[in-house]
Motif scaffolding. Structure first.
Motif, mmCIF file in Angstrom:
data_model
loop_
_atom_site.group_PDB
_atom_site.id
_atom_site.type_symbol
_atom_site.label_atom_id
_atom_site.label_comp_id
_atom_site.label_asym_id
_atom_site.label_seq_id
_atom_site.Cartn_x
_atom_site.Cartn_y
_atom_site.Cartn_z
ATOM 1 N N THR A 7 0.833 -1.199 0.000
ATOM 2 C CA THR A 7 0.000 0.000 0.000
ATOM 3 C C THR A 7 0.868 1.249 0.000
ATOM 4 O O THR A 7 0.529 2.255 -0.623
ATOM 5 C CB THR A 7 -0.917 -0.013 1.238
ATOM 6 N N ALA A 8 1.997 1.202 0.699
ATOM 7 C CA ALA A 8 2.920 2.334 0.778
ATOM 8 C C ALA A 8 4.316 1.807 1.081
ATOM 9 O O ALA A 8 4.469 0.667 1.527
ATOM 10 C CB ALA A 8 2.475 3.303 1.864
ATOM 11 N N GLU A 9 5.316 2.631 0.807
ATOM 12 C CA GLU A 9 6.693 2.298 1.138
ATOM 13 C C GLU A 9 7.370 3.511 1.755
ATOM 14 O O GLU A 9 7.059 4.648 1.406
ATOM 15 C CB GLU A 9 7.477 1.874 -0.103
ATOM 16 N N VAL A 10 8.293 3.235 2.653
ATOM 17 C CA VAL A 10 9.136 4.269 3.242
ATOM 18 C C VAL A 10 10.570 3.811 3.036
ATOM 19 O O VAL A 10 10.900 2.670 3.345
ATOM 20 C CB VAL A 10 8.846 4.441 4.752
ATOM 21 N N LYS A 21 -1.636 -3.606 3.435
ATOM 22 C CA LYS A 21 -3.012 -3.462 3.932
ATOM 23 C C LYS A 21 -3.665 -4.840 3.987
ATOM 24 O O LYS A 21 -3.573 -5.626 3.048
ATOM 25 C CB LYS A 21 -3.797 -2.550 2.992
ATOM 26 N N ARG A 68 3.157 6.811 8.787
ATOM 27 C CA ARG A 68 2.406 6.593 7.533
ATOM 28 C C ARG A 68 1.196 5.687 7.777
ATOM 29 O O ARG A 68 0.131 5.893 7.184
ATOM 30 C CB ARG A 68 3.331 5.999 6.470
ATOM 31 N N GLU A 71 -1.582 7.757 9.048
ATOM 32 C CA GLU A 71 -2.187 8.504 7.941
ATOM 33 C C GLU A 71 -3.120 7.606 7.128
ATOM 34 O O GLU A 71 -4.222 8.005 6.759
ATOM 35 C CB GLU A 71 -1.092 9.077 7.029
ATOM 36 N N LEU A 72 -2.666 6.394 6.843
ATOM 37 C CA LEU A 72 -3.477 5.457 6.062
ATOM 38 C C LEU A 72 -4.755 5.079 6.810
ATOM 39 O O LEU A 72 -5.826 4.976 6.208
ATOM 40 C CB LEU A 72 -2.675 4.210 5.730
#
Length: 79
Positions: A7-10, A21, A68, A71-72
């Motif tokens: 879903t996201a990466e850092v 997710k 993050r 935030e999600l």
């Protein structure tokens, strides 16, 4: 079958956290996997082990991943 994407990466330098997710009966949950990326010759490789010099960067990546995820969670709660 297409490969599932996070879903996201850092990422900071060679350290990357992928945020995944998961929809459950109790609601949306998020999990994190962490890898160290490095190049051996011409080939990119991935490792799940970290040396002493990686640890502070790892901590920063995990802190940002934590932010993050909050935030999600807000984004998914508004949907």
């Amino acid at each position: 079958m297409p490969k599932t994407q996070p879903t996201a990466e850092v990422r900071i330098g060679q350290i990357k956290a992928a945020i995944w997710k998961n929809d459950t009966d109790a609601g949306t949950r998020f999990n994190v996997t962490v890898t160290r990326i490095y190049k051996e010759g011409e080939e990119w490789k991935y490792s799940e082990t970290f040396g002493r010099n990686d640890l502070l960067v790892l901590a920063k990546v995990l802190d940002r991943a934590h932010d993050r995820i909050y935030e999600l969670q807000t984004e998914y709660a508004e949907e």
